[in-house]
Design a protein around this motif. Structure first.
Motif, mmCIF file in Angstrom:
data_model
loop_
_atom_site.group_PDB
_atom_site.id
_atom_site.type_symbol
_atom_site.label_atom_id
_atom_site.label_comp_id
_atom_site.label_asym_id
_atom_site.label_seq_id
_atom_site.Cartn_x
_atom_site.Cartn_y
_atom_site.Cartn_z
ATOM 1 N N VAL A 183 0.847 -1.211 0.000
ATOM 2 C CA VAL A 183 0.000 0.000 0.000
ATOM 3 C C VAL A 183 0.875 1.251 0.000
ATOM 4 O O VAL A 183 0.631 2.192 -0.770
ATOM 5 C CB VAL A 183 -0.967 -0.007 1.212
ATOM 6 C CG1 VAL A 183 -1.659 1.341 1.380
ATOM 7 C CG2 VAL A 183 -1.992 -1.123 1.063
ATOM 8 N N PHE A 184 1.910 1.270 0.836
ATOM 9 C CA PHE A 184 2.831 2.411 0.878
ATOM 10 C C PHE A 184 3.512 2.608 -0.472
ATOM 11 O O PHE A 184 3.643 3.732 -0.955
ATOM 12 C CB PHE A 184 3.892 2.197 1.962
ATOM 13 C CG PHE A 184 3.492 2.657 3.328
ATOM 14 C CD1 PHE A 184 2.290 2.292 3.887
ATOM 15 C CD2 PHE A 184 4.347 3.446 4.068
ATOM 16 C CE1 PHE A 184 1.925 2.701 5.154
ATOM 17 C CE2 PHE A 184 3.996 3.872 5.345
ATOM 18 C CZ PHE A 184 2.792 3.496 5.889
ATOM 19 N N LEU A 185 3.964 1.517 -1.073
ATOM 20 C CA LEU A 185 4.658 1.602 -2.352
ATOM 21 C C LEU A 185 3.743 2.180 -3.425
ATOM 22 O O LEU A 185 4.131 3.103 -4.157
ATOM 23 C CB LEU A 185 5.179 0.225 -2.767
ATOM 24 C CG LEU A 185 5.942 0.155 -4.087
ATOM 25 C CD1 LEU A 185 7.171 1.041 -4.056
ATOM 26 C CD2 LEU A 185 6.328 -1.286 -4.380
ATOM 27 N N VAL A 186 2.534 1.676 -3.509
ATOM 28 C CA VAL A 186 1.576 2.172 -4.506
ATOM 29 C C VAL A 186 1.229 3.638 -4.230
ATOM 30 O O VAL A 186 1.181 4.458 -5.151
ATOM 31 C CB VAL A 186 0.309 1.284 -4.537
ATOM 32 C CG1 VAL A 186 -0.797 1.918 -5.351
ATOM 33 C CG2 VAL A 186 0.645 -0.096 -5.076
ATOM 34 N N ALA A 187 1.006 3.981 -2.967
ATOM 35 C CA ALA A 187 0.674 5.368 -2.621
ATOM 36 C C ALA A 187 1.819 6.315 -2.967
ATOM 37 O O ALA A 187 1.594 7.414 -3.491
ATOM 38 C CB ALA A 187 0.333 5.473 -1.133
ATOM 39 N N GLY A 188 3.036 5.910 -2.694
ATOM 40 C CA GLY A 188 4.192 6.750 -3.009
ATOM 41 C C GLY A 188 4.350 6.965 -4.499
ATOM 42 O O GLY A 188 4.566 8.090 -4.959
ATOM 43 N N ILE A 189 4.224 5.897 -5.263
ATOM 44 C CA ILE A 189 4.340 6.007 -6.719
ATOM 45 C C ILE A 189 3.202 6.852 -7.278
ATOM 46 O O ILE A 189 3.421 7.724 -8.138
ATOM 47 C CB ILE A 189 4.385 4.611 -7.370
ATOM 48 C CG1 ILE A 189 5.696 3.903 -7.008
ATOM 49 C CG2 ILE A 189 4.214 4.697 -8.879
ATOM 50 C CD1 ILE A 189 5.740 2.435 -7.386
ATOM 51 N N ALA A 190 1.984 6.623 -6.804
ATOM 52 C CA ALA A 190 0.831 7.396 -7.279
ATOM 53 C C ALA A 190 1.005 8.885 -6.972
ATOM 54 O O ALA A 190 0.718 9.734 -7.824
ATOM 55 C CB ALA A 190 -0.461 6.870 -6.652
ATOM 56 N N THR A 191 1.485 9.202 -5.784
ATOM 57 C CA THR A 191 1.701 10.602 -5.420
ATOM 58 C C THR A 191 2.745 11.233 -6.319
ATOM 59 O O THR A 191 2.570 12.363 -6.803
ATOM 60 C CB THR A 191 2.124 10.713 -3.939
ATOM 61 O OG1 THR A 191 1.083 10.160 -3.132
ATOM 62 C CG2 THR A 191 2.378 12.145 -3.540
ATOM 63 N N TYR A 192 3.830 10.523 -6.553
ATOM 64 C CA TYR A 192 4.897 11.027 -7.430
ATOM 65 C C TYR A 192 4.340 11.331 -8.820
ATOM 66 O O TYR A 192 4.602 12.382 -9.403
ATOM 67 C CB TYR A 192 6.022 10.002 -7.514
ATOM 68 C CG TYR A 192 7.324 10.555 -8.025
ATOM 69 C CD1 TYR A 192 8.312 10.959 -7.150
ATOM 70 C CD2 TYR A 192 7.579 10.673 -9.395
ATOM 71 C CE1 TYR A 192 9.527 11.460 -7.605
ATOM 72 C CE2 TYR A 192 8.777 11.179 -9.853
ATOM 73 C CZ TYR A 192 9.747 11.570 -8.965
ATOM 74 O OH TYR A 192 10.932 12.075 -9.433
ATOM 75 N N VAL A 193 3.534 10.403 -9.359
ATOM 76 C CA VAL A 193 2.953 10.569 -10.694
ATOM 77 C C VAL A 193 1.985 11.749 -10.724
ATOM 78 O O VAL A 193 1.999 12.555 -11.667
ATOM 79 C CB VAL A 193 2.263 9.263 -11.148
ATOM 80 C CG1 VAL A 193 1.410 9.477 -12.389
ATOM 81 C CG2 VAL A 193 3.299 8.177 -11.395
ATOM 82 N N VAL A 194 1.145 11.891 -9.701
ATOM 83 C CA VAL A 194 0.171 12.985 -9.665
ATOM 84 C C VAL A 194 0.878 14.338 -9.587
ATOM 85 O O VAL A 194 0.515 15.284 -10.310
ATOM 86 C CB VAL A 194 -0.820 12.809 -8.485
ATOM 87 C CG1 VAL A 194 -1.615 14.073 -8.227
ATOM 88 C CG2 VAL A 194 -1.750 11.638 -8.751
ATOM 89 N N VAL A 195 1.889 14.454 -8.734
ATOM 90 C CA VAL A 195 2.620 15.724 -8.614
ATOM 91 C C VAL A 195 3.322 16.040 -9.930
ATOM 92 O O VAL A 195 3.274 17.177 -10.418
ATOM 93 C CB VAL A 195 3.614 15.685 -7.434
ATOM 94 C CG1 VAL A 195 4.482 16.929 -7.417
ATOM 95 C CG2 VAL A 195 2.870 15.555 -6.111
ATOM 96 N N SER A 196 3.943 15.048 -10.539
ATOM 97 C CA SER A 196 4.625 15.250 -11.810
ATOM 98 C C SER A 196 3.643 15.678 -12.902
ATOM 99 O O SER A 196 3.907 16.610 -13.666
ATOM 100 C CB SER A 196 5.342 13.965 -12.231
ATOM 101 O OG SER A 196 5.996 14.150 -13.448
ATOM 102 N N SER A 197 2.518 15.017 -12.955
ATOM 103 C CA SER A 197 1.496 15.336 -13.951
ATOM 104 C C SER A 197 0.929 16.744 -13.745
ATOM 105 O O SER A 197 0.725 17.488 -14.709
ATOM 106 C CB SER A 197 0.380 14.298 -13.880
ATOM 107 O OG SER A 197 -0.689 14.643 -14.718
ATOM 108 N N THR A 198 0.690 17.098 -12.494
ATOM 109 C CA THR A 198 0.159 18.427 -12.179
ATOM 110 C C THR A 198 1.151 19.516 -12.574
ATOM 111 O O THR A 198 0.771 20.541 -13.144
ATOM 112 C CB THR A 198 -0.184 18.523 -10.681
ATOM 113 O OG1 THR A 198 -1.125 17.502 -10.357
ATOM 114 C CG2 THR A 198 -0.781 19.867 -10.334
#
Length: 150
Positions: A32-47
């Motif tokens: 869960v932590f791994l997926v959340a970290g990757i998802a956050t990284y992708v969202v910030v990068s995309s934004t």
């Protein structure tokens, strides 16, 4: 096998199962932590990419690159600081007189820098959470292996 020997193995089996359950829980939390970290990284990068910011040509690093990662965001924040310092004559927003015509520009630069630094911090937190996730997965795996071999 005597009665005490069979009674002595039962708590060990129960402990092995408890260690396995804890290992599985820790590994799932790690995932869960791994997926959340990757998802956050992708969202910030995309934004950041959606803002269509380009690192200034006079930046020390990454000149002309799109701002969509922690290094380009930091480089652009750094060059904004240089520009604001030039515009403000070496003074910060709070040091400029209220009637100074450059005060508004220096304030905007300060806000832009703060926003870019916030994204840099978000990238760092996302990376940290991902690494913790990997460590938890490894710890969970080790605990389940330990329970099997015991």
């Amino acid at each position: 096998m005597s009665e005490t020997e069979s009674a002595g193995t039962r708590p060990a089996a129960r402990n092995d199962r408890a260690v396995r359950v804890v290992g599985i829980i820790v590994a799932v939390l790690g995932a869960v932590f791994l997926v959340a970290g990757i998802a956050t990284y992708v969202v910030v990068s995309s934004t950041l990419a959606d803002e269509k910011i380009t690192v200034s040509d006079d930046a020390a690093h990454f000149a002309g690159k799109d701002v969509k990662g922690p290094f380009t965001a930091y480089a652009q924040a750094d060059v904004i600081a240089q520009h604001a310092e030039e515009i403000g004559g070496g003074k910060t927003y709070s040091e400029l007189p209220q009637d100074d015509p450059n005060r508004q520009t220096v304030m905007t630069a300060s806000f832009l820098r703060a926003s870019l630094f916030t994204s840099v911090v978000a990238f760092g937190v996302a990376a940290f959470v991902s690494v913790v996730g990997v460590l938890l997965i490894l710890l969970g795996w080790a605990l389940t292996r330990l329970a099997r071999t015991a």
